[in-house]
Design a protein around this motif. Structure first.
Motif, PDB file in Angstrom:
ATOM      1  N   ILE A   1       0.856  -1.182   0.000  1.00  0.00           N
ATOM      2  CA  ILE A   1       0.000   0.000   0.000  1.00  0.00           C
ATOM      3  C   ILE A   1       0.898   1.241   0.000  1.00  0.00           C
ATOM      4  CG2 ILE A   1      -1.772   1.288   1.253  1.00  0.00           C
ATOM      5  CD1 ILE A   1      -2.705  -1.331   2.457  1.00  0.00           C
ATOM      6  N   ARG A   2       0.621   2.168  -0.906  1.00  0.00           N
ATOM      7  CA  ARG A   2       1.368   3.428  -0.979  1.00  0.00           C
ATOM      8  C   ARG A   2       0.390   4.565  -0.724  1.00  0.00           C
ATOM      9  NH1 ARG A   2       5.964   5.492  -3.564  1.00  0.00           N
ATOM     10  NH2 ARG A   2       6.435   3.450  -4.437  1.00  0.00           N
ATOM     11  N   GLY A   3       0.745   5.455   0.172  1.00  0.00           N
ATOM     12  CA  GLY A   3      -0.054   6.643   0.459  1.00  0.00           C
ATOM     13  C   GLY A   3       0.846   7.844   0.653  1.00  0.00           C
ATOM     14  N   GLY A   4       0.890   8.720  -0.306  1.00  0.00           N
ATOM     15  CA  GLY A   4       1.810   9.853  -0.228  1.00  0.00           C
ATOM     16  C   GLY A   4       3.241   9.367  -0.286  1.00  0.00           C
ATOM     17  N   ASN A   5       4.002   9.721   0.736  1.00  0.00           N
ATOM     18  CA  ASN A   5       5.388   9.278   0.786  1.00  0.00           C
ATOM     19  C   ASN A   5       5.572   8.005   1.604  1.00  0.00           C
ATOM     20  OD1 ASN A   5       6.287  11.463  -0.747  1.00  0.00           O
ATOM     21  ND2 ASN A   5       6.394  12.807   1.075  1.00  0.00           N
ATOM     22  N   GLU A   6       4.482   7.461   2.132  1.00  0.00           N
ATOM     23  CA  GLU A   6       4.568   6.272   2.980  1.00  0.00           C
ATOM     24  C   GLU A   6       4.212   5.014   2.186  1.00  0.00           C
ATOM     25  OE1 GLU A   6       2.242   6.668   6.442  1.00  0.00           O
ATOM     26  OE2 GLU A   6       3.475   8.294   7.290  1.00  0.00           O
ATOM     27  N   ILE A   7       4.940   3.967   2.485  1.00  0.00           N
ATOM     28  CA  ILE A   7       4.688   2.650   1.878  1.00  0.00           C
ATOM     29  C   ILE A   7       4.491   1.638   2.999  1.00  0.00           C
ATOM     30  CG2 ILE A   7       5.610   0.789   0.456  1.00  0.00           C
ATOM     31  CD1 ILE A   7       7.232   2.866  -1.056  1.00  0.00           C
ATOM     32  N   GLU A   8       3.436   0.876   2.913  1.00  0.00           N
ATOM     33  CA  GLU A   8       3.151  -0.149   3.923  1.00  0.00           C
ATOM     34  C   GLU A   8       3.089  -1.524   3.234  1.00  0.00           C
ATOM     35  OE1 GLU A   8      -0.608  -1.365   6.639  1.00  0.00           O
ATOM     36  OE2 GLU A   8       0.164   0.677   6.927  1.00  0.00           O
ATOM     37  N   ILE A   9       3.851  -2.466   3.748  1.00  0.00           N
ATOM     38  CA  ILE A   9       3.915  -3.806   3.164  1.00  0.00           C
ATOM     39  C   ILE A   9       3.521  -4.829   4.232  1.00  0.00           C
ATOM     40  CG2 ILE A   9       5.396  -5.547   2.114  1.00  0.00           C
ATOM     41  CD1 ILE A   9       7.133  -3.276   1.043  1.00  0.00           C
ATOM     42  N   ASP A  10       2.560  -5.698   3.911  1.00  0.00           N
ATOM     43  CA  ASP A  10       2.123  -6.779   4.803  1.00  0.00           C
ATOM     44  C   ASP A  10       2.456  -8.123   4.169  1.00  0.00           C
ATOM     45  OD1 ASP A  10       0.998  -5.190   6.815  1.00  0.00           O
ATOM     46  OD2 ASP A  10      -0.815  -4.896   5.610  1.00  0.00           O
ATOM     47  N   ARG A  11       3.018  -9.007   4.968  1.00  0.00           N
ATOM     48  CA  ARG A  11       3.316 -10.375   4.502  1.00  0.00           C
ATOM     49  C   ARG A  11       2.835 -11.349   5.559  1.00  0.00           C
ATOM     50  NH1 ARG A  11       7.762  -7.392   4.895  1.00  0.00           N
ATOM     51  NH2 ARG A  11       8.725  -6.503   3.014  1.00  0.00           N
TER      52      ARG A  11
ATOM     53  N   SER B   1       5.855  -3.918   7.412  1.00  0.00           N
ATOM     54  CA  SER B   1       6.893  -2.882   7.362  1.00  0.00           C
ATOM     55  C   SER B   1       6.324  -1.629   6.715  1.00  0.00           C
ATOM     56  CB  SER B   1       8.110  -3.388   6.576  1.00  0.00           C
ATOM     57  OG  SER B   1       7.746  -3.715   5.244  1.00  0.00           O
ATOM     58  N   THR B   2       6.736  -0.484   7.262  1.00  0.00           N
ATOM     59  CA  THR B   2       6.338   0.817   6.704  1.00  0.00           C
ATOM     60  C   THR B   2       7.584   1.634   6.433  1.00  0.00           C
ATOM     61  OG1 THR B   2       6.093   1.778   8.914  1.00  0.00           O
ATOM     62  CG2 THR B   2       4.123   0.773   7.933  1.00  0.00           C
ATOM     63  N   SER B   3       7.378   2.732   5.787  1.00  0.00           N
ATOM     64  CA  SER B   3       8.527   3.529   5.355  1.00  0.00           C
ATOM     65  C   SER B   3       9.305   4.097   6.524  1.00  0.00           C
ATOM     66  CB  SER B   3       8.053   4.666   4.436  1.00  0.00           C
ATOM     67  OG  SER B   3       7.401   4.138   3.302  1.00  0.00           O
ATOM     68  N   ASP B   4       8.598   4.549   7.568  1.00  0.00           N
ATOM     69  CA  ASP B   4       9.273   5.273   8.645  1.00  0.00           C
ATOM     70  C   ASP B   4       9.420   4.465   9.910  1.00  0.00           C
ATOM     71  OD1 ASP B   4       9.296   7.458   6.936  1.00  0.00           O
ATOM     72  OD2 ASP B   4       7.339   8.155   7.643  1.00  0.00           O
ATOM     73  N   ALA B   5       9.157   3.145   9.878  1.00  0.00           N
ATOM     74  CA  ALA B   5       9.223   2.340  11.102  1.00  0.00           C
ATOM     75  C   ALA B   5       9.899   1.009  10.788  1.00  0.00           C
ATOM     76  CB  ALA B   5       7.817   2.107  11.660  1.00  0.00           C
ATOM     77  N   PRO B   6      10.547   0.444  11.821  1.00  0.00           N
ATOM     78  CA  PRO B   6      11.152  -0.870  11.588  1.00  0.00           C
ATOM     79  C   PRO B   6      10.085  -1.947  11.347  1.00  0.00           C
ATOM     80  CG  PRO B   6      11.208  -0.320  13.912  1.00  0.00           C
ATOM     81  CD  PRO B   6      10.742   0.917  13.197  1.00  0.00           C
ATOM     82  N   ARG B   7      10.525  -3.073  10.784  1.00  0.00           N
ATOM     83  CA  ARG B   7       9.598  -4.174  10.473  1.00  0.00           C
ATOM     84  C   ARG B   7       9.033  -4.746  11.773  1.00  0.00           C
ATOM     85  NH1 ARG B   7      11.596  -9.115   6.834  1.00  0.00           N
ATOM     86  NH2 ARG B   7      11.649  -7.373   5.337  1.00  0.00           N
ATOM     87  N   ALA B   8       7.738  -4.980  11.772  1.00  0.00           N
ATOM     88  CA  ALA B   8       7.056  -5.586  12.919  1.00  0.00           C
ATOM     89  C   ALA B   8       6.729  -7.039  12.592  1.00  0.00           C
ATOM     90  CB  ALA B   8       5.776  -4.813  13.245  1.00  0.00           C
ATOM     91  N   ASN B   9       7.073  -7.956  13.510  1.00  0.00           N
ATOM     92  CA  ASN B   9       6.826  -9.384  13.324  1.00  0.00           C
ATOM     93  C   ASN B   9       5.773  -9.889  14.313  1.00  0.00           C
ATOM     94  OD1 ASN B   9       8.903  -9.724  11.314  1.00  0.00           O
ATOM     95  ND2 ASN B   9      10.392  -9.534  12.984  1.00  0.00           N
ATOM     96  N   GLY B  10       5.081 -10.915  13.918  1.00  0.00           N
ATOM     97  CA  GLY B  10       4.068 -11.507  14.790  1.00  0.00           C
ATOM     98  C   GLY B  10       3.444 -12.716  14.148  1.00  0.00           C
ATOM     99  N   TYR B  11       2.268 -13.047  14.593  1.00  0.00           N
ATOM    100  CA  TYR B  11       1.554 -14.162  13.972  1.00  0.00           C
ATOM    101  C   TYR B  11       0.109 -13.771  13.750  1.00  0.00           C
ATOM    102  CZ  TYR B  11      -0.460 -15.334  18.542  1.00  0.00           C
ATOM    103  OH  TYR B  11      -1.141 -15.314  19.732  1.00  0.00           O
TER     104      TYR B  11
END
Length: 474
Positions: free
Chosen positions: A120-130, A321-331
């Motif tokens: 997902i891209r919104g403005g200058n931010e990118i959000e990726i879900d896996r 993971s997002t543009s301005d934050a470290p990758r978050a892991n979970g289940y």
């Protein structure tokens, strides 16, 4: 969505991966595809083993065996061996084993994990879900599902063996029909040749004035009927032989096999009936298949009850993971909520199928007991009738024929009496052949009722009825 520390997540991922690997490794195809068990079941009931067409080396060995069996006059056991070795319809039925084993292997393998990816891209931010999802319900119920398919695989083995046993019984029936028809045709040939000689002698005697035209006409009519009966007997022999040939799976030059000149002799004494019902309950393949089916249905009922409320439950690794934050892991956990379907209909259906399987098993057992009693009655009656013709009827007809011939030579009996006696003797011999054939077919049906899925369930034919056309023809 919930988040756990990465160390705990890695441990869970490792556990899931190891479990999936072990489970996948346990689910594999057998070396023989179930044929060893099928061959042993068939051998116990027919005395002959079976094998599936496979490698070129096995086919070459089978061909050499076939040539060796066809080099000698065909016996009942060798005919059965050829059919089990060469019948293509039986080989086609063995494919059911492969289908059942494939289902068994599939039941022992975990469903492939699901992978999702979002960007997902919104403005200058990118959000990726896996995320990677595993089927936990499938993992937990795998032993039950594998047990169900294992019983179905065993049931498929029993079915394949029952097909082989049924083919063996059909081959033995066709064999005895073919030998009896050939024996009857040869006897009809002898009768026609004797009638032709008598007719020619009558013509010469009539020309010299030593035989009346009426006597000559009677002997010519007897010859004409004998010729017609010979034609019918030859066709019956051809039809019976072709039926046997189809079961043997032969064609071309192989179809020129030799049959013995006459049926096997009767055994010295018939088998006793004290244990036939018990043997049928222990050995009949349709009874065993029904029991296996009922057990598989019972296991399926247990699975339906176990998954009544939760039929879809998946869990797996996820990160974001997002543009301005470290990758978050979970289940991530996916659970089907039983709001509209509480599984009651599925359980009720499984219960109905189970009761249906139980009742069918009881019905098959009852019919098996009845069929084996009926088959033994036909076997014992067939033995008594065949022995009666062998020891009483045929010798008595021969004695009468000799006496009538002596009276005819002494001019104390007419040509009409001589021809009438000849008709009766021909009819008695044909009935004796029919009775001997019927005994061996009844013996085959008895073995099928004990070992396979039941005999032909046909009453013994009356020798008088089966030979009536012969009597009328003469």
């Amino acid at each position: 969505m919930m988040r756990f520390p990465s160390s705990a997540l890695r441990a869970k991922r490792l556990f899931i991966a190891i479990s999936a690997t072990l489970l996948a490794g346990c689910a594999s195809f057998s070396a023989d595809g179930g044929m060893d068990d099928v061959s042993e079941l068939t051998r116990q009931r027919t005395g002959q083993a079976v094998q599936r067409d496979g490698a070129a080396e096995a086919s070459a060995v089978s061909r050499e065996t076939l040539f060796a069996l066809l080099a000698e006059p065909l016996m009942p056991d060798s005919a059965v061996r050829i059919a089990l070795l060469n019948n293509k319809g039986l080989q086609a039925s063995f494919a059911e084993l492969g289908i059942a084993e494939a289902s068994l292997v599939q039941a022992g393998r975990l469903r492939n994990p699901g992978f999702s990816f979002g960007h997902i891209r919104g403005g200058n931010e990118i959000e990726i879900d896996r995320s990677v999802m595993f089927d936990l319900v499938g993992l937990l119920t795998m032993p039950v599902r594998r047990g169900i398919e294992q019983r179905r695989f065993e049931q498929a083995k029993l079915f394949a063996a029952s097909q082989a046993v049924a083919l063996a019984a059909a081959t033995r029936r066709a064999y005895f029909n073919a030998v009896a028809a050939q024996q009857a045709a040869r006897y009809a040939q002898q009768v026609a040749e004797a009638a032709e000689a008598t007719s020619e002698l009558a013509q010469r005697m009539a020309k010299s004035g030593n035989r009346s035209k009426l006597d000559q006409a009677r002997e010519q009519a007897f010859h004409a009927d004998a010729v017609a009966q010979l034609a019918r007997s030859r066709h019956n022999a051809t039809a019976a032989r072709e039926q046997l040939t189809r079961l043997l799976g032969l064609w071309g030059a192989d179809a020129g096999y030799q049959l013995p000149e006459r049926l096997p002799d009767l055994p010295k004494a018939p088998s006793e009936s004290s244990q036939v019902e018990a043997q049928a309950m222990a050995q009949r393949l349709d009874v065993q298949m029904a029991r296996q089916g009922a057990q598989a249905t019972a296991s399926a009922l247990g699975l339906s009850r176990a998954t009544r409320f939760i039929d879809v439950f998946e869990a797996g690794y996820a990160n974001k993971s997002t543009s301005d934050a470290p990758r978050a892991n979970g289940y991530e956990v996916s659970l089907e909520l039983p709001l509209f379907d509480w599984g009651g209909a599925r359980v009720a259906r499984a219960e109905a199928l189970y009761m249906q399987a139980v009742q069918r098993t009881a019905d098959i057992a009852i019919r098996a007991r009845s069929e084996v009693r009926e088959a033994y009655s036909a076997y014992r009656t067939g033995y008594d009738v065949a022995r009666h013709y062998r020891d009483e009827v045929v010798p008595l007809r021969k004695k009468i024929s000799d006496e009538v011939l002596l009276r005819y030579n002494g001019m104390l009996a007419s040509v009409f009496e001589l021809l009438a006696d000849a008709r009766d003797q021909v009819s008695a011999v044909n009935r004796a052949i029919d009775a001997q054939r019927d005994f061996w077919i009844a013996e085959t049906d008895l073995q099928a009722a004990i070992n396979g899925s039941g005999g032909a369930s046909t009453p013994l034919r009356s020798p008088a009825a089966s030979s009536e056309p012969t009597a009328q023809a003469h």
